[in-house]
Design an enzyme around this catalytic site. Structure first.
Site, PDB file in Angstrom:
ATOM      1  N   CYS A 127       5.149  -0.302   2.315  1.00 17.60           N
ATOM      2  CA  CYS A 127       5.703  -1.650   2.431  1.00 17.60           C
ATOM      3  C   CYS A 127       7.059  -1.653   3.118  1.00 17.60           C
ATOM      4  O   CYS A 127       7.423  -2.645   3.760  1.00 17.60           O
ATOM      5  CB  CYS A 127       5.793  -2.307   1.061  1.00 17.60           C
ATOM      6  SG  CYS A 127       6.807  -1.417  -0.131  1.00 17.60           S
TER       7      CYS A 127
ATOM      8  N   HIS B 114       8.827  -3.419  -4.391  1.00 28.65           N
ATOM      9  CA  HIS B 114       8.102  -3.866  -3.202  1.00 28.65           C
ATOM     10  C   HIS B 114       9.098  -4.437  -2.195  1.00 28.65           C
ATOM     11  O   HIS B 114       9.979  -5.222  -2.550  1.00 28.65           O
ATOM     12  CB  HIS B 114       7.071  -4.929  -3.587  1.00 28.65           C
ATOM     13  CG  HIS B 114       6.238  -5.408  -2.446  1.00 28.65           C
ATOM     14  ND1 HIS B 114       5.299  -4.620  -1.820  1.00 28.65           N
ATOM     15  CD2 HIS B 114       6.209  -6.598  -1.808  1.00 28.65           C
ATOM     16  CE1 HIS B 114       4.720  -5.304  -0.851  1.00 28.65           C
ATOM     17  NE2 HIS B 114       5.263  -6.505  -0.832  1.00 28.65           N
TER      18      HIS B 114
ATOM     19  N   ASP C 183       0.822  -1.214   0.000  1.00 26.87           N
ATOM     20  CA  ASP C 183       0.000   0.000   0.000  1.00 26.87           C
ATOM     21  C   ASP C 183       0.853   1.260   0.000  1.00 26.87           C
ATOM     22  O   ASP C 183       0.391   2.325   0.386  1.00 26.87           O
ATOM     23  CB  ASP C 183      -0.937   0.013   1.209  1.00 26.87           C
ATOM     24  CG  ASP C 183      -0.192  -0.081   2.526  1.00 26.87           C
ATOM     25  OD1 ASP C 183       1.047  -0.250   2.489  1.00 26.87           O
ATOM     26  OD2 ASP C 183      -0.833   0.007   3.587  1.00 26.87           O
TER      27      ASP C 183
END
Length: 926
Positions: free
Chosen positions: A210, A367, A207
């Site tokens: 991370c 990510h 979101d």
């Protein structure tokens, strides 16, 4: 007591009945109603509601169950000072309501990700753990002090293979792990050294937060959903005492990328990224009343590598990011660099106030994920480490390691080469920083797993020249580093003379190097003994002191000033596996202690104190790392991960998660069994329906159908009759005469309509594949064969026998395939038309046998795929006195197909070829 922390709700069921409307719920209103009806903390209420997807009734039920939990299920320390005896500490209903936005899980994929991890196994337990961690992080004495915790996955080897795979799919980022392992960035150390544990990336919410989620998972096992780390990150960058120093380090690293007028704007943007405010903002009443439709999960700004560096200062522990170096497209071509991978040290905090165990993160596809190890039954068998080099034994990047200082004038000093030279960190200086902030160790690589380049050479050959060149390069590197680090004082002739004396002394002591190296290597010791020179002396100092402290080197006592350092190092080193150092036991000066004077190792180093700036640990690391770069890859330079410290709620969280996972796994297995049973029943019903269907008509009556080519590979299965001649034209004519008497009316109509050769099959005979049909040797009194349409699909158009597809025909094989004893039966003429029941018996005599593709089943009455099926059988007239037309093998030798009477018992292709041959023969006559 937990019951004292959670007041008794009044009329909870009534509140649920009045307020629960899933179509028009506003999350803020639901949260307020829950807090009003239960008196619980907003944080706990929010976790309970989110765990049940904002179902008020289910959340109230969980709350009631939590109240009934006995105190023994939770640590007693958390309840101290939180009971009703101190009402002033009870949170008010409006406390903590000022959140950026309430998260909803409307998106199914996001809901699965958020609800499958350990942090959602029990929302109540996790909420208590979050509150406890937040209270520790807000300590008044150290406002940014973080306790040293490291999360570990439970030992999954004790479970079954299916359940273990289920948990791994549930908790681990499989795509990240596969991508980084294939790139050679992750777990390469566990491949070359089995004593090292693998690190696994935990599934993390994506979101925009991370990085902080991954850090929280790596320490405590739950996401940073309360934004504790995010807010601390923003506060430090905005008002922290280290703000200016951090900004200088950031600007120095970015100097080559920005212009002067862009600095403030870039810094402002960087500061905004760290804010805990989400990208999308909503009013507290949910907008226009449709809270469910107008509200969505907040998405935060993605963070950059500088935020990782600031996070290391917040946690006061090093951070190691495992990432690929290049971003690649779908074809594997690199098109953009990835700057995140490397080491981030809290350089603005003294090493003695930092935790030495690093936090390890993975970065892939924009990510972050937490890299954690797994518990083992025997914790001594494997150790959790993170290499500080890549798989090529090159030191990982050390980010933001240079601070030019407060007196640095941007735009002016950037062009001063002398000042720039002082700020360039050598490999030696970087190793010194790593030794200061981390527990580093050298892990020996077993000889059987070393790379070919790193295999030890023969000590009896001329390999000493290579070692000597390596020693010379190390000496020159050491001289250059010393001259660079001590450029203000220089290196006078006295220092050079001392260096020469030291080398002479080292040569006299080279005989004992092999015995004192321990885990370093006997082979390398022999090389050092030959003509190593300077490198032997460098390693000799550390290993000699370690062995003397263990009682193994009593005859080589050192100076009195080194006794304290010897005892400390002797207790740390293991002679069989690795040599590690701890920041709390360092002889290396910290960056804040360098101005106070030399370290104990420098003071006790005798004539080497002025010439060598760093400790013996750094010297050993430098020498081994240089040797690894030259091909002597016998050790892994790594940082030790401390996994013994866990927060109080670790076991409860793991236990709740495993219980929940077992329930979900059982439900999944049961669902699979039901699906399999349903599929089997559907298949059986389909098979029964197929068997009851009327027989299929392979062709329209009176219309010839082109023969079909087999879909299989172009391999021809033929019968070569070498010893016995094929049936001659006379036999063919006799067969045609016999077939004419037994033809059915439908067959006669077909023959009348097909006066010429049957068109349709154009490929040549060798490129076709078929099945051998052999007539029965005698008349058999048996029932009529089932219709073609009632057979299995695999037997309708059978494939060629696989066992014979790749080999040529031989009489021995043909004898095993045929159902007749002699080849003459193939050419046996059909008797004349038989009246009545005799006709039926005659038809049964000529039923064909079919070899299917590998099934080994003989199907009666299955005609050849390229031939037309008898009309009588297709119309269901079997057994009514109407035998179908008789077909015979093609008269052409080596042809496996069948022909009819109208084509002179040639197959359609051979018949056309025969007609063409006859025309050519007539044209060739004079």
């Amino acid at each position: 007591m937990v019951s004292s922390v959670l007041p008794n709700p009044t009329s909870a069921e009534c509140w649920a009945a009045l307020l629960h409307d899933p179509m028009t719920l506003d999350m803020d209103a639901v949260l307020s109603d829950f807090v009003r009806s239960t008196g619980a903390e907003p944080g706990l209420a929010r976790d309970l509601l989110e765990g049940k997807n904002w179902d008020l009734t289910a959340a109230l039920s969980d709350y009631e169950q939590l109240r009934q939990v006995h105190t023994a299920n939770l640590p007693h320390v958390f309840n101290e000072g939180r009971g009703p005896k101190q009402p002033e500490r009870e949170p008010q209903p409006g406390h903590k309501v000022e959140r950026p936005c309430l998260q909803r899980q409307d998106d199914i994929a996001q809901e699965k990700r958020l609800s499958r991890g350990i942090s959602h196994a029990s929302s109540a337990i996790v909420s208590l753990a979050r509150s406890h961690v937040a209270s520790e992080c807000n300590n008044e004495q150290f406002p940014l002090e973080m306790p040293i915790y490291t999360f570990q996955l439970p030992d999954l080897s004790v479970y079954s293979e299916d359940f273990r795979s289920f948990i791994e799919r549930d908790l681990i980022e499989q795509a990240t792990m596969v991508a980084l392992e294939q790139a050679g960035r992750l777990n390469w150390w566990s491949t070359v050294c089995t004593s090292c544990k693998r690190l696994l990336p935990l599934a993390t919410t994506g979101d925009g937060n991370c990085l902080l989620h991954a850090a929280s998972l790596g320490m405590w096992g739950f996401h940073d959903r309360d934004l504790v780390l995010r807010k601390a990150l923003y506060t430090m960058m905005r008002t922290g005492a280290e703000r200016e120093a951090l900004k200088r380090r950031w600007r120095w690293q970015q100097t080559q990328q920005n212009k002067e007028e862009e600095w403030e704007r870039e810094w402002t943007e960087l500061l905004k990224l760290a804010s805990s405010e989400p990208r999308t903002h909503f009013s507290k009443n949910g907008g226009t009343g449709g809270g469910v439709d107008n509200s969505e999960d907040p998405v935060y700004e993605s963070l950059e590598e500088f935020h990782v560096f600031v996070l290391a200062h917040i946690l006061r522990r090093p951070i190691v990011v495992v990432a690929d170096t290049m971003l690649r497209d779908s074809g594997g071509e690199a098109f953009a660099p990835i700057p995140f991978g490397g080491i981030y040290l809290p350089l603005e905090v003294p090493p003695n106030r930092c935790h030495c165990s690093p936090l390890v993160l993975a970065y892939d596809q924009a990510h972050f994920s937490a890299l954690v190890s797994m518990e083992q039954r025997d914790q001594q068998r494997e150790q959790a480490v993170i290499p500080l080099t890549d798989s090529e034994h090159k030191l990982l990047p050390l980010h933001f390691a240079v601070d030019p200082g407060k007196d640095w004038e941007w735009g002016k000093d950037d062009n001063d080469n002398a000042r720039l030279a002082h700020l360039i960190l050598s490999l030696e200086a970087k190793l010194n920083l790593l030794h200061s902030y981390m527990n580093v160790t050298w892990i020996r690589i077993p000889s059987e797993t070393r790379a070919p380049l790193a295999q030890p050479e023969s000590p009896t050959a001329s390999a000493g020249e290579d070692v000597q060149s390596l020693a010379d390069s190390l000496d020159s590197d050491r001289d250059s580093v010393c001259s660079n680090s001590n450029s203000n004082n220089g290196k006078n002739g006295k220092d050079k003379e001392k260096e020469k004396q030291r080398k002479e002394k080292d040569k006299t002591r080279a005989d004992s190097v092999a015995n004192k190296l321990g885990s370093f290597s006997k082979t390398l010791g022999i090389k050092l003994k030959k003509n190593m020179g300077g490198l032997g002396g460098l390693v000799h100092g550390k290993m000699g002191r370690a062995n003397s402290a263990n009682g193994k080197n009593g005859d080589s006592a050192e100076r009195g000033k080194e006794k304290k350092a010897k005892s400390r190092k002797g207790s740390k080193e293991e002679s069989g596996a690795s040599a590690s150092t701890s920041p709390s036991e360092k002889t290396t000066p910290s960056p804040t202690d360098k101005a106070a004077g030399a370290s104990p190792a420098e003071k006790g180093g005798g004539p080497r104190g002025d010439a060598w700036k760093y400790s013996t640990d750094v010297k050993l690391s430098l020498n081994i790392l240089r040797a690894a770069m030259q091909g002597e890859r016998k050790f892994i330079f790594a940082g030790l991960l401390l996994t013994s410290h866990r927060h109080q709620f670790h076991e409860e969280m793991i236990g709740y998660y495993l219980t929940s996972a077992q329930e979900r796994f059982s439900a999944e297995q049961e669902q699979r069994r039901r699906d399999a049973a349903t599929a089997a029943a559907a298949a059986a019903a389909a098979a029964a329906a197929t068997a009851k269907r009327p027989p299929r008509r392979p062709e329209t009556e009176g219309v010839p159908v082109p023969e079909r080519a087999s879909p299989g590979p172009p391999t021809q299965l033929v019968l070569k009759l070498k010893e016995r001649p094929s049936p001659g034209p006379a036999a063919g004519r006799a067969a045609r005469a016999a077939a004419g008497g037994t033809a059915s009316p439908g067959g006669g109509a077909r023959r009348a309509s097909a006066s010429g050769p049957v068109p349709g099959r154009s490929p040549p005979a060798p490129a076709r594949q078929s099945v051998i049909h052999v007539q029965a040797s005698g008349a058999r009194d048996e029932a009529c064969a089932p219709a073609v349409g009632a057979l299995r699909p695999c037997a309708t158009y059978p494939q060629q026998n696989r066992s014979l597809s790749s080999q040529s025909y031989s009489p021995a094989r043909a004898a095993a395939l045929r159902t007749v004893n002699t080849v003459e039966s193939l050419a046996r003429a059909v008797p004349g038309a038989l009246p009545g029941a005799a006709g039926t018996a005659g038809a049964a005599e000529h039923k064909s046998q079919t070899y299917t593709n590998g099934f080994g089943a003989l199907r009666d009455g299955l005609e050849f795929a390229d031939a037309d099926a008898p009309t009588a059988r297709s119309n269901g007239e079997c057994g009514r006195g109407g035998p179908g037309p008789v077909q015979r093998r093609c008269q052409r030798e080596n042809c496996a197909f069948y022909g009819r009477a109208e084509t002179e018992h040639y197959c359609s292709y051979c018949y056309r070829e025969e007609l063409r041959r006859r025309r050519e023969a007539r044209g060739a006559r004079p």
